[in-house]
Design a protein around this motif. Structure first.
Motif, PDB file in Angstrom:
ATOM      1  N   LEU A  86       0.839  -1.342   0.153  1.00 44.27           N
ATOM      2  CA  LEU A  86       0.209  -0.062   0.030  1.00 44.27           C
ATOM      3  C   LEU A  86       0.867   1.229   0.036  1.00 44.27           C
ATOM      4  CD1 LEU A  86      -1.593  -2.366   1.709  1.00 44.27           C
ATOM      5  CD2 LEU A  86      -3.170  -0.351   1.997  1.00 44.27           C
ATOM      6  N   LEU A  87       0.204   2.345  -0.406  1.00 44.02           N
ATOM      7  CA  LEU A  87       1.168   3.644  -0.419  1.00 44.02           C
ATOM      8  C   LEU A  87       0.870   4.293   0.827  1.00 44.02           C
ATOM      9  CD1 LEU A  87      -0.431   5.149  -3.624  1.00 44.02           C
ATOM     10  CD2 LEU A  87       1.803   3.908  -3.514  1.00 44.02           C
ATOM     11  N   PRO A  88       1.841   5.096   1.332  1.00 39.46           N
ATOM     12  CA  PRO A  88       1.558   5.824   2.501  1.00 39.46           C
ATOM     13  C   PRO A  88       0.241   6.591   2.712  1.00 39.46           C
ATOM     14  CG  PRO A  88       3.799   6.162   1.699  1.00 39.46           C
ATOM     15  CD  PRO A  88       3.190   5.643   0.676  1.00 39.46           C
ATOM     16  N   GLY A  89      -0.301   6.469   3.721  1.00 36.86           N
ATOM     17  CA  GLY A  89      -1.634   7.060   4.010  1.00 36.86           C
ATOM     18  C   GLY A  89      -2.590   6.531   3.181  1.00 36.86           C
ATOM     19  N   GLN A  90      -2.469   5.313   2.745  1.00 46.17           N
ATOM     20  CA  GLN A  90      -3.609   4.877   1.836  1.00 46.17           C
ATOM     21  C   GLN A  90      -4.700   4.257   2.713  1.00 46.17           C
ATOM     22  OE1 GLN A  90      -2.442   2.424  -1.128  1.00 46.17           O
ATOM     23  NE2 GLN A  90      -4.609   1.294  -1.431  1.00 46.17           N
ATOM     24  N   GLN A  91      -5.959   4.608   2.205  1.00 45.94           N
ATOM     25  CA  GLN A  91      -7.118   4.290   3.293  1.00 45.94           C
ATOM     26  C   GLN A  91      -7.494   2.907   2.439  1.00 45.94           C
ATOM     27  OE1 GLN A  91     -10.538   3.850   1.876  1.00 45.94           O
ATOM     28  NE2 GLN A  91     -11.230   3.052   3.981  1.00 45.94           N
ATOM     29  N   GLN A 112       2.345   6.318   7.487  1.00 43.31           N
ATOM     30  CA  GLN A 112       2.994   7.162   6.569  1.00 43.31           C
ATOM     31  C   GLN A 112       4.414   6.645   6.101  1.00 43.31           C
ATOM     32  OE1 GLN A 112       1.641   9.905   4.719  1.00 43.31           O
ATOM     33  NE2 GLN A 112      -0.126   9.243   5.892  1.00 43.31           N
ATOM     34  N   GLN A 113       5.114   6.110   7.110  1.00 41.24           N
ATOM     35  CA  GLN A 113       6.289   5.711   6.842  1.00 41.24           C
ATOM     36  C   GLN A 113       6.500   4.293   6.004  1.00 41.24           C
ATOM     37  OE1 GLN A 113       9.067   7.807   7.507  1.00 41.24           O
ATOM     38  NE2 GLN A 113       7.453   9.248   8.054  1.00 41.24           N
ATOM     39  N   PRO A 114       7.405   4.100   5.305  1.00 40.54           N
ATOM     40  CA  PRO A 114       7.387   2.704   4.762  1.00 40.54           C
ATOM     41  C   PRO A 114       7.791   1.724   5.821  1.00 40.54           C
ATOM     42  CG  PRO A 114       8.746   4.419   3.296  1.00 40.54           C
ATOM     43  CD  PRO A 114       8.111   5.084   4.534  1.00 40.54           C
ATOM     44  N   GLY A 115       7.484   0.547   5.613  1.00 43.07           N
ATOM     45  CA  GLY A 115       7.896  -0.545   6.526  1.00 43.07           C
ATOM     46  C   GLY A 115       6.502  -1.651   6.397  1.00 43.07           C
ATOM     47  N   LEU A 116       6.819  -2.689   7.188  1.00 42.59           N
ATOM     48  CA  LEU A 116       5.893  -3.760   7.502  1.00 42.59           C
ATOM     49  C   LEU A 116       5.330  -3.453   8.660  1.00 42.59           C
ATOM     50  CD1 LEU A 116       4.829  -6.696   6.481  1.00 42.59           C
ATOM     51  CD2 LEU A 116       6.731  -7.421   7.979  1.00 42.59           C
ATOM     52  N   TYR A 117       3.825  -3.498   8.477  1.00 41.94           N
ATOM     53  CA  TYR A 117       2.888  -3.484   9.879  1.00 41.94           C
ATOM     54  C   TYR A 117       2.030  -4.636  10.034  1.00 41.94           C
ATOM     55  CZ  TYR A 117       4.693   1.448   9.228  1.00 41.94           C
ATOM     56  OH  TYR A 117       5.345   2.579   9.162  1.00 41.94           O
ATOM     57  N   THR A 118       1.770  -4.955  11.276  1.00 39.74           N
ATOM     58  CA  THR A 118       0.843  -6.067  11.579  1.00 39.74           C
ATOM     59  C   THR A 118      -0.282  -5.522  12.804  1.00 39.74           C
ATOM     60  OG1 THR A 118       2.405  -7.667  11.012  1.00 39.74           O
ATOM     61  CG2 THR A 118       0.765  -8.402  12.396  1.00 39.74           C
ATOM     62  N   GLY A 161      -9.154 -21.197  21.072  1.00 36.62           N
ATOM     63  CA  GLY A 161     -10.067 -20.055  20.878  1.00 36.62           C
ATOM     64  C   GLY A 161      -9.434 -18.720  21.347  1.00 36.62           C
ATOM     65  N   ASN A 162      -8.262 -18.576  21.425  1.00 39.18           N
ATOM     66  CA  ASN A 162      -7.847 -17.224  22.142  1.00 39.18           C
ATOM     67  C   ASN A 162      -6.557 -16.583  21.662  1.00 39.18           C
ATOM     68  OD1 ASN A 162      -5.690 -19.398  22.490  1.00 39.18           O
ATOM     69  ND2 ASN A 162      -5.611 -19.199  24.880  1.00 39.18           N
ATOM     70  N   ALA A 163      -6.462 -17.095  20.332  1.00 37.47           N
ATOM     71  CA  ALA A 163      -5.455 -16.606  19.114  1.00 37.47           C
ATOM     72  C   ALA A 163      -6.153 -15.258  18.397  1.00 37.47           C
ATOM     73  CB  ALA A 163      -4.867 -17.494  18.475  1.00 37.47           C
ATOM     74  N   PRO A 164      -5.569 -14.120  18.324  1.00 40.64           N
ATOM     75  CA  PRO A 164      -6.103 -12.979  17.281  1.00 40.64           C
ATOM     76  C   PRO A 164      -5.849 -13.364  16.016  1.00 40.64           C
ATOM     77  CG  PRO A 164      -3.833 -12.564  18.296  1.00 40.64           C
ATOM     78  CD  PRO A 164      -4.186 -13.865  18.948  1.00 40.64           C
ATOM     79  N   PHE A 165      -6.431 -12.676  15.136  1.00 44.35           N
ATOM     80  CA  PHE A 165      -6.256 -12.622  13.861  1.00 44.35           C
ATOM     81  C   PHE A 165      -5.654 -11.362  13.413  1.00 44.35           C
ATOM     82  CE2 PHE A 165     -10.953 -12.122  15.461  1.00 44.35           C
ATOM     83  CZ  PHE A 165     -10.978 -10.988  14.900  1.00 44.35           C
ATOM     84  N   TRP A 166      -5.414 -11.130  12.195  1.00 45.24           N
ATOM     85  CA  TRP A 166      -4.162  -9.678  11.840  1.00 45.24           C
ATOM     86  C   TRP A 166      -4.410  -9.589  10.662  1.00 45.24           C
ATOM     87  CZ3 TRP A 166      -2.538 -14.888  12.732  1.00 45.24           C
ATOM     88  CH2 TRP A 166      -1.615 -15.521  11.635  1.00 45.24           C
ATOM     89  N   ALA A 167      -4.241  -8.202  10.423  1.00 51.59           N
ATOM     90  CA  ALA A 167      -3.877  -7.629   9.213  1.00 51.59           C
ATOM     91  C   ALA A 167      -2.236  -7.110   8.918  1.00 51.59           C
ATOM     92  CB  ALA A 167      -4.678  -6.418   8.899  1.00 51.59           C
ATOM     93  N   ARG A 168      -1.588  -7.482   7.869  1.00 54.18           N
ATOM     94  CA  ARG A 168      -0.427  -7.468   7.803  1.00 54.18           C
ATOM     95  C   ARG A 168       0.128  -6.688   6.426  1.00 54.18           C
ATOM     96  NH1 ARG A 168       3.450 -12.151   8.817  1.00 54.18           N
ATOM     97  NH2 ARG A 168       3.097 -12.633   6.499  1.00 54.18           N
ATOM     98  N   ILE A 169       0.653  -5.670   6.471  1.00 54.54           N
ATOM     99  CA  ILE A 169       0.682  -4.802   5.280  1.00 54.54           C
ATOM    100  C   ILE A 169       2.157  -4.262   4.946  1.00 54.54           C
ATOM    101  CG2 ILE A 169      -1.784  -4.116   5.162  1.00 54.54           C
ATOM    102  CD1 ILE A 169      -0.673  -1.411   6.099  1.00 54.54           C
ATOM    103  N   GLN A 170       2.331  -3.960   3.736  1.00 50.89           N
ATOM    104  CA  GLN A 170       3.887  -3.313   3.509  1.00 50.89           C
ATOM    105  C   GLN A 170       3.332  -1.866   3.056  1.00 50.89           C
ATOM    106  OE1 GLN A 170       7.178  -5.603   1.689  1.00 50.89           O
ATOM    107  NE2 GLN A 170       5.503  -7.322   1.414  1.00 50.89           N
ATOM    108  N   VAL A 171       3.996  -0.818   3.679  1.00 52.15           N
ATOM    109  CA  VAL A 171       4.030   0.342   3.072  1.00 52.15           C
ATOM    110  C   VAL A 171       5.157   0.755   2.273  1.00 52.15           C
ATOM    111  CG1 VAL A 171       3.658   2.930   4.030  1.00 52.15           C
ATOM    112  CG2 VAL A 171       2.327   1.305   5.105  1.00 52.15           C
ATOM    113  N   ILE A 172       4.888   0.950   1.151  1.00 54.24           N
ATOM    114  CA  ILE A 172       6.173   0.989   0.055  1.00 54.24           C
ATOM    115  C   ILE A 172       6.607   2.374   0.029  1.00 54.24           C
ATOM    116  CG2 ILE A 172       5.337  -0.805  -1.134  1.00 54.24           C
ATOM    117  CD1 ILE A 172       4.201   1.057  -3.194  1.00 54.24           C
ATOM    118  N   ALA A 173       7.830   2.732  -0.062  1.00 56.19           N
ATOM    119  CA  ALA A 173       8.438   3.976  -0.328  1.00 56.19           C
ATOM    120  C   ALA A 173       8.137   4.732  -1.824  1.00 56.19           C
ATOM    121  CB  ALA A 173       9.948   3.831   0.047  1.00 56.19           C
ATOM    122  N   ILE A 174       7.906   6.020  -1.658  1.00 53.50           N
ATOM    123  CA  ILE A 174       7.643   6.643  -2.950  1.00 53.50           C
ATOM    124  C   ILE A 174       8.795   7.219  -3.425  1.00 53.50           C
ATOM    125  CG2 ILE A 174       6.224   8.334  -4.394  1.00 53.50           C
ATOM    126  CD1 ILE A 174       3.969   7.693  -2.284  1.00 53.50           C
TER     127      ILE A 174
END
Length: 352
Positions: free
Chosen positions: A117-122, A179-185, A204-217
């Motif tokens: 994803l891009l920095p700041g992308q919704q 806003q900063q590039p990197g890997l986020y979870t 039944g006690n483990a979370p689920f997640w979203a993991r994205i890479q913010v790419i540098a422009i």
């Protein structure tokens, strides 16, 4: 033992009897007139046998008194009953807990792990979960941020509706890339009406997640020479206050009630989050704390999605593209909460 002893005695008596008999026979050969001829040898043998029998009987009595048979103590036989295998009945499965979730046939419906994803992308993250418990979920149940990077626009939101045990549900959460590039979870869990957290996994006690890479422009700024780079011409510049629900035409920097001419608008969702929404062919990109040049904004990669106000604090610069295709820059001067108003400085260049 006594029978053998008496047999031995009788054998001795037999031997002595035989001996006396031989003596008697020998005596018969003694010449007449010998003194021994007057003896009654048969009576003598009988007398000897009687005396030997008496001696043997006396000897047997003595031996019976001295020889004692050892006492035989019977060994008790202990019978230990072998426990029989009893039928314990059919093993019933463990009771199903009230609140438990499981991964659906496709857990990550949108934005799988390491999406770029891009920095700041919704973006909107959607998980597909299955009700593995015994209780029905409803809107009193919530999906909540648990740990990690807080990418969600809101830290919690109710489930979309009723979910019976065994049914699946798609849970959508609006998120915003940093806003900063990197890997986020970002880790999330479910919460029941009593406030107890639960999730997926065997327990039944483990979370689920979203993991994205913010790419540098990366922007390539051409080498400026007086003969090839024209001096940027400013089409419009100034300051405007954008209120909730208002549109602005960035070509002129004027508030507009005509949506066709508008480039951006300030909105508020039902959950209470505030967004800068983009219209038509317009685009926005968060640049940072340094003022961008015309070449920075001309080569920017714009997003046509809305941008959360929480990601553009005071002093932030943005590049924009208007509906007419012109480049420009915005600066957040101030944010007033009541009434909600954002003050911008803007600069629109006359070149695309």
């Amino acid at each position: 033992m006594n029978d053998g002893f008496y047999l031995s005695i009788r054998y001795i008596i037999f031997l002595f009897s035989t001996l006396f008999l031989m003596i008697a026979l020998a005596a018969c050969n003694i010449p007449s007139g010998s003194p021994a001829a007057s003896l009654d040898l048969t009576a003598l043998a009988q007398t000897a046998e009687i005396q030997l029998t008496q001696i043997a009987a006396s000897l047997a009595a003595t031996l019976n008194q001295n020889v004692t048979q050892p006492a035989v103590t019977p060994t008790p036989i202990i019978l230990t009953p072998t426990p029989s295998l009893q039928n314990t009945g059919t093993a019933f499965p463990a009771e199903i807990p009230c609140d438990r979730a499981g991964a659906g046939s496709m857990l990550d419906v949108t934005y799988p792990d390491d999406s770029r994803l891009l920095p700041g992308q919704q973006f909107t993250k959607i998980w597909r979960l299955v009700n593995r418990g015994s209780c029905t979920w409803n809107r009193n149940y919530q999906v909540v941020w648990f740990s990690g990077d807080r990418l969600g626009v809101s830290p919690s939101q109710p489930l979309p509706g009723k979910v019976e045990p065994g049914e699946s549900v798609d849970i959508a959460v609006d998120m915003l890339a940093p806003q900063q590039p990197g890997l986020y979870t970002s880790y999330w869990m479910l919460r029941n009406p009593e406030g107890k957290l639960f999730g997926i996994g065997p327990g039944g006690n483990a979370p689920f997640w979203a993991r994205i890479q913010v790419i540098a422009i990366y922007t390539s700024t051409p080498t400026a020479t007086p003969t090839t780079t024209p001096t940027p011409i400013t089409l419009a510049s100034g300051r405007f206050d954008l209120g909730l629900g208002e549109w602005v035409d960035l070509d002129l920097g004027e508030l507009s009630g005509d949506e066709e001419k508008a480039d951006i608008r300030l909105i508020q969702t039902d959950e209470g989050s505030i967004w800068v929404e983009v219209f038509g062919n317009a685009g926005l990109m968060i640049f940072g704390e340094v003022q961008p040049s015309v070449n920075d904004c001309r080569s920017a990669i714009f997003s046509t999605n809305r941008i959360g106000v929480e990601s553009i604090p005071e002093g932030t610069f943005l590049c924009y593209r208007t509906n007419q295709g012109l480049s420009g820059s915005l600066r957040v001067v101030s944010i007033s909460p009541s009434p909600l108003t954002i003050r911008f400085d803007f600069l629109t260049w006359a070149i695309p």
